[in-house]
Write an enzyme that holds these catalytic residues in place. Structure first.
Site, PDB file in Angstrom:
ATOM      1  N   HIS A  87      75.868  22.458  68.502  1.00  0.00           N
ATOM      2  CA  HIS A  87      75.850  23.263  69.728  1.00  0.00           C
ATOM      3  C   HIS A  87      77.234  23.894  69.928  1.00  0.00           C
ATOM      4  O   HIS A  87      78.261  23.256  69.659  1.00  0.00           O
ATOM      5  CB  HIS A  87      75.483  22.389  70.936  1.00  0.00           C
ATOM      6  CG  HIS A  87      75.163  23.194  72.155  1.00  0.00           C
ATOM      7  ND1 HIS A  87      76.146  23.749  72.942  1.00  0.00           N
ATOM      8  CD2 HIS A  87      73.981  23.582  72.686  1.00  0.00           C
ATOM      9  CE1 HIS A  87      75.578  24.433  73.928  1.00  0.00           C
ATOM     10  NE2 HIS A  87      74.260  24.351  73.790  1.00  0.00           N
ATOM     11  N   GLU A 159      71.511  30.822  69.171  1.00  0.00           N
ATOM     12  CA  GLU A 159      72.076  30.801  70.517  1.00  0.00           C
ATOM     13  C   GLU A 159      73.344  31.660  70.566  1.00  0.00           C
ATOM     14  O   GLU A 159      74.440  31.171  70.204  1.00  0.00           O
ATOM     15  CB  GLU A 159      72.444  29.364  70.914  1.00  0.00           C
ATOM     16  CG  GLU A 159      71.261  28.429  71.003  1.00  0.00           C
ATOM     17  CD  GLU A 159      71.452  27.390  72.091  1.00  0.00           C
ATOM     18  OE1 GLU A 159      70.588  27.310  72.962  1.00  0.00           O
ATOM     19  OE2 GLU A 159      72.473  26.685  72.102  1.00  0.00           O
TER      20      GLU A 159
HETATM   21  C1  PEP Z   1      72.121  25.677  75.776  1.00  0.00           C
HETATM   22  O1  PEP Z   1      73.114  25.096  76.223  1.00  0.00           O
HETATM   23  O2  PEP Z   1      71.642  25.355  74.676  1.00  0.00           O
HETATM   24  C2  PEP Z   1      71.560  26.761  76.566  1.00  0.00           C
HETATM   25  C3  PEP Z   1      70.725  27.574  75.997  1.00  0.00           C
HETATM   26  O3  PEP Z   1      71.981  26.814  77.880  1.00  0.00           O
HETATM   27  P1  PEP Z   1      71.418  27.799  79.024  1.00  0.00           P
HETATM   28  O4  PEP Z   1      69.914  27.867  78.874  1.00  0.00           O
HETATM   29  O5  PEP Z   1      71.855  27.176  80.281  1.00  0.00           O
HETATM   30  O6  PEP Z   1      72.023  29.145  78.769  1.00  0.00           O
END
Ligand code: PEP
Length: 240
Positions: A87, A159
């Site tokens: 992450h 992400e």
């Molecule tokens: C995450 O931390 O993996 C994430 C996607 O956070 P958020 O949905 O709060 O942007």
């Protein structure tokens, strides 16, 4: 198509919040939507009877003298089947390297725990058209020596770092392009394999209906919105 919903509850929620959240989830009908929730280590046990459960981190080491760490073997002994790795918050705050992420993935696979590997670019990298280069580099290093037999046991989460917790998201076509790039890259390396690829970054009840139309997205990794029952249940309902 029904998408997989994975909640990364980060270091949110005290015990009272967790008990109330778990109670809500227990009496809610998820239908056939696959839902995996990843609370902090201390709450893993509370979730076990209500949904599939994942951890947010794992040690690079086997059981031993590593104060404050949690091993893949310990997760496995608790019946945990999933674990987030790489992450961007851990890459940033804990300075986790791609080499460590690669070691963690291998430890998880040894214990039949599905790694949920996060990759993604910073804002300036997207603005400079470096997204695919950054993601390819992360995938190359994080998946070093992972064989064809194991690659489809891994879930990838795209992400964009700048979309996490900010309320910002790439456009649907940017998400589609990047997820398709990841899938094609893995197909080239691993002889036409189909890997599950999620989108994560500010997914909420406000934008999920629009995001649902992106066919290449196999599911969502959801942070903040996964800690609120009303938001999470809206997102799950949108898959039914
Ligand atoms: C995450 O931390 O993996 C994430 C996607 O956070 P958020 O949905 O709060 O942007």
């Amino acid at each position: 198509m029904t998408k997989i919903i994975i909640g990364n509850q980060k270091m949110y929620m005290d015990k009272e919040d967790v008990l109330s959240f778990v109670n809500d989830i227990k009496s809610y009908d998820k239908g056939s939507v696959p839902v995996i929730l990843c609370p902090t280590f201390v709450y893993l046990d509370y979730y076990k009877d209500v949904c599939k459960v994942g951890a947010q981190n794992v040690s690079i080491n086997d059981n031993g003298s590593y104060t404050g760490e949690v091993s893949a073997s310990q997760l496995s002994s608790l019946g945990i089947n999933y674990c987030i790795v790489g992450h961007s918050e851990r890459r940033n705050f804990q300075k986790e390297t791609d080499d460590e992420i690669n070691k963690k993935i291998k430890k998880l696979l040894e214990k039949d725990i599905v790694p949920i590997l996060c990759v993604g670019e910073k804002k300036e990298e997207r603005d400079n058209n470096l997204t695919e280069i950054i993601i390819k580099k992360e995938l190359e290093q994080d998946l070093k020596d992972i064989t064809r037999d194991n690659i489809d046991k891994i879930i990838i989460a795209y992400e964009p770092i700048w979309a996490i917790g900010t309320g910002l998201t790439p456009t649907n076509s940017e998400i589609d392009e990047t997820i398709t790039f990841i899938k094609n890259y893995l197909k080239t390396i691993y002889n036409d394999v189909n890997v599950t690829v999620l989108y994560g970054g500010s997914v909420s009840e406000k934008n999920v209906d629009e995001l649902n139309s992106i066919a290449s997205v196999d599911g969502y990794l959801i942070g903040g919105a996964s800690t609120k029952f009303a938001s999470l249940s809206y997102i799950i309902d949108s898959q039914k």
